[in-house]
Structures are given as C-alpha cells and as structure tokens.
Design a protein around this motif. Sequence first.
Motif, PDB file in Angstrom:
ATOM      1  N   TYR A   1      -9.409   3.595   7.764  1.00 14.86           N
ATOM      2  CA  TYR A   1      -9.389   2.133   7.702  1.00 14.86           C
ATOM      3  C   TYR A   1      -9.499   1.569   9.118  1.00 14.86           C
ATOM      4  CZ  TYR A   1      -7.789   2.620   2.888  1.00 14.86           C
ATOM      5  OH  TYR A   1      -7.708   2.953   1.556  1.00 14.86           O
TER       6      TYR A   1
ATOM      7  N   ARG B   1      -9.919   0.341  -1.654  1.00 16.11           N
ATOM      8  CA  ARG B   1     -11.271   0.878  -1.767  1.00 16.11           C
ATOM      9  C   ARG B   1     -12.240   0.218  -0.797  1.00 16.11           C
ATOM     10  NH1 ARG B   1     -15.230   0.278  -7.075  1.00 16.11           N
ATOM     11  NH2 ARG B   1     -17.044   1.349  -6.192  1.00 16.11           N
ATOM     12  N   PHE B   2     -12.331  -1.116  -0.836  1.00 19.71           N
ATOM     13  CA  PHE B   2     -13.370  -1.804  -0.081  1.00 19.71           C
ATOM     14  C   PHE B   2     -13.049  -1.960   1.401  1.00 19.71           C
ATOM     15  CE2 PHE B   2     -14.166  -3.678  -4.439  1.00 19.71           C
ATOM     16  CZ  PHE B   2     -15.255  -2.872  -4.696  1.00 19.71           C
ATOM     17  N   SER B   3     -11.775  -1.844   1.778  1.00 20.68           N
ATOM     18  CA  SER B   3     -11.430  -1.899   3.197  1.00 20.68           C
ATOM     19  C   SER B   3     -11.642  -0.560   3.895  1.00 20.68           C
ATOM     20  CB  SER B   3      -9.966  -2.330   3.377  1.00 20.68           C
ATOM     21  OG  SER B   3      -9.738  -3.632   2.884  1.00 20.68           O
TER      22      SER B   3
ATOM     23  N   HIS C   1      -3.363   0.296  -3.436  1.00 21.78           N
ATOM     24  CA  HIS C   1      -2.700  -0.983  -3.171  1.00 21.78           C
ATOM     25  C   HIS C   1      -2.436  -1.684  -4.494  1.00 21.78           C
ATOM     26  CE1 HIS C   1      -6.601  -3.182  -3.685  1.00 21.78           C
ATOM     27  NE2 HIS C   1      -5.801  -4.186  -3.989  1.00 21.78           N
TER      28      HIS C   1
ATOM     29  N   HIS D   1      -7.756  -4.083   0.796  1.00 18.94           N
ATOM     30  CA  HIS D   1      -8.247  -3.482  -0.446  1.00 18.94           C
ATOM     31  C   HIS D   1      -8.394  -1.982  -0.207  1.00 18.94           C
ATOM     32  CE1 HIS D   1     -10.777  -2.657  -3.952  1.00 18.94           C
ATOM     33  NE2 HIS D   1     -10.505  -3.868  -4.399  1.00 18.94           N
TER      34      HIS D   1
ATOM     35  N   ALA E   1       0.848  -1.189   0.000  1.00 23.07           N
ATOM     36  CA  ALA E   1       0.000   0.000   0.000  1.00 23.07           C
ATOM     37  C   ALA E   1       0.886   1.241   0.000  1.00 23.07           C
ATOM     38  CB  ALA E   1      -0.916   0.020   1.213  1.00 23.07           C
TER      39      ALA E   1
ATOM     40  N   ASP F   1      -5.532  -9.594   1.933  1.00 21.48           N
ATOM     41  CA  ASP F   1      -6.953  -9.255   1.887  1.00 21.48           C
ATOM     42  C   ASP F   1      -7.216  -7.748   2.023  1.00 21.48           C
ATOM     43  OD1 ASP F   1      -6.221  -9.007   4.509  1.00 21.48           O
ATOM     44  OD2 ASP F   1      -7.903 -10.147   5.326  1.00 21.48           O
TER      45      ASP F   1
ATOM     46  N   THR G   1      -2.890  -0.802 -10.150  1.00 18.95           N
ATOM     47  CA  THR G   1      -3.221  -0.261  -8.835  1.00 18.95           C
ATOM     48  C   THR G   1      -4.730  -0.105  -8.633  1.00 18.95           C
ATOM     49  OG1 THR G   1      -3.055   2.022  -9.642  1.00 18.95           O
ATOM     50  CG2 THR G   1      -1.054   1.026  -8.702  1.00 18.95           C
ATOM     51  N   ILE G   2      -5.137  -0.163  -7.359  1.00 20.31           N
ATOM     52  CA  ILE G   2      -6.502   0.132  -6.935  1.00 20.31           C
ATOM     53  C   ILE G   2      -6.424   1.273  -5.937  1.00 20.31           C
ATOM     54  CG2 ILE G   2      -8.554  -0.720  -5.750  1.00 20.31           C
ATOM     55  CD1 ILE G   2      -8.160  -2.098  -8.371  1.00 20.31           C
TER      56      ILE G   2
ATOM     57  N   ASP H   1      -0.393  -5.615  -6.129  1.00 24.36           N
ATOM     58  CA  ASP H   1       0.343  -6.868  -5.901  1.00 24.36           C
ATOM     59  C   ASP H   1       1.684  -6.792  -6.614  1.00 24.36           C
ATOM     60  OD1 ASP H   1      -1.818  -7.991  -4.482  1.00 24.36           O
ATOM     61  OD2 ASP H   1      -2.771  -8.625  -6.354  1.00 24.36           O
TER      62      ASP H   1
END
Length: 266
Positions: free
Chosen positions: A241, A99-101, A60, A97, A2, A95, A42-43, A62
């Motif tokens: 977060y 956006r979603f975290s 974030h 994310h 991240a 796990d 990237t996201i 990979d």
Amino acid sequence: MALGIAYDGRCFNGWQTQPNGNTVQDYLEAALSQFTAEPISTICAGRTDTGVHGLAQVVHFDTQAERKLISWVRGVNALLPESIRVRWAQEVSADFHARFSATARTYVYIIRNEPNLAPSWVGRAGWDFHPLDLSAMQEAAQYLIGTHDFSAFRSSICQAASPIRTMEQLSIEQEGVFLIFTLKANAFLHHMVRNLVGALVYVGKGRFEPNWIKTLLEQRDRRFAAPTFMADGLYLVDVDYPAEIGLTSQAKFVASNAFQSLLQAL
C-alpha cells in the motif's frame, strides 16, 4: 478498520462467501459481527481460491464499535477457528480500500520435487515427480516480467475487466527438494498464478522451450497453455500500500515474519 489475516486454506472453500458458509470470509464476518454486536461486511485485498493459503491477507470494514487495537486481535481470534487468525489491527481513513488502495500483491508457490510427496506436506505444497530444469524455468520466467496481456493465463470465469497486468517480479529458487516461485504484480487474474506455474513446470519438464512462454503471451488464448496447477502450494504473502496510508511498517513486519517462518519450515 483494517485487519491483517492469516489462514490455512486447506480448511476452507476459498475466501469469498458461499451458501455453505465454509469460507474464510464467512467465518471472519460471523466473528466480527458477534464481537461488535452489529452486522459486518468485509472487503479483502485478494480473493484466494479453495486450498490457497493466506499469510498476509488485508481486509477492511466499516463499524461503529470502538475497541482497543489489541482487543480487535485477541477478541476476534477468540471467536474464530484456529485455522484463521487476526495478526494485526489498525484504524484507517474512510477512503482506504483493502483491494483498490493496494499497489501490489506478492504470492509464493512452493513445489516439492520428489518421487513421492511427503504426507506432512499434503495440502501445503504442490508436487511434481518429474526432474525439473531450474535454469530453463528461470529463463522462461523472464518473458513474463513487465506489462502484458495475460489472457493465456486467466480462468474462463475470470471477471476482471482487463487482462493487462504488470509483473514486477517472477523468481524461481531451489532449496533442496523445494522449488520456490515468487510472483509480485500490481494485481492478478483469476487462477493466474497457478496457470503461470503450470506453464513454467511444463518448460521445466522439457515439454517446451523457454520461449514458449513468449508465444503464449502473444497468442492470448488459454486453450494453448498448460493445465491449472494445484492450489496446495499457493500462499498470499504480502500486499503493498502507499506509505501515506500508514499500514506499511506494521503490515510489512508481520508479512515478513510470516514469510520467513514459512521458509524455515521447508
């Protein structure tokens, strides 16, 4: 991995990648791919529009590359234009994310309320020359706190599955010729902040009473609201977060410093 990213939105066609390549995501992914010698995708926590600034964007991605955290900052920055900077780097679990975290995002919108916009603030602040009633706007903002259907404040091309959002904070303060709007919600719809600011400015001008905002929420129809306000004064200043992720202390420190620096520049 991240990263915390800051950027001057005046230079780019928004965050999300485009064929012309002139987006924050395009430049960042190109730099990361060169730095790691592998393709990087990237996201981000929030996809900002053309002209919108980022003080505390979180991304974030990979990667198989192993680098010291300071190398992720300095090495990637060496490959980026000066208008984009990596502020921090942190290893995260698989796990995580961006956006979603995230549990909340905070935006600040800055308006210079003066007869003529000072040239040094072009692209850095919104502008309106009409006298604006601060107390009326503050009263109107209270109708937006809580969980609502924000259909009246979403773009016609918004792709969100639901218009329901929870607004935790919407405050308006005045510092000299500046009006500072602070908006914190679990998430935002496309153009939602700029549409909200546009409606509140209409109230400030006296075109509508503060309870007009309540009516707009109930009508759930974008056609009855104010025009989308300019992008210039919009800043993504924080992303929240859960504490167990481990980003909180570092990201908050950088975000807080960036926000305070912004306020000191006013």
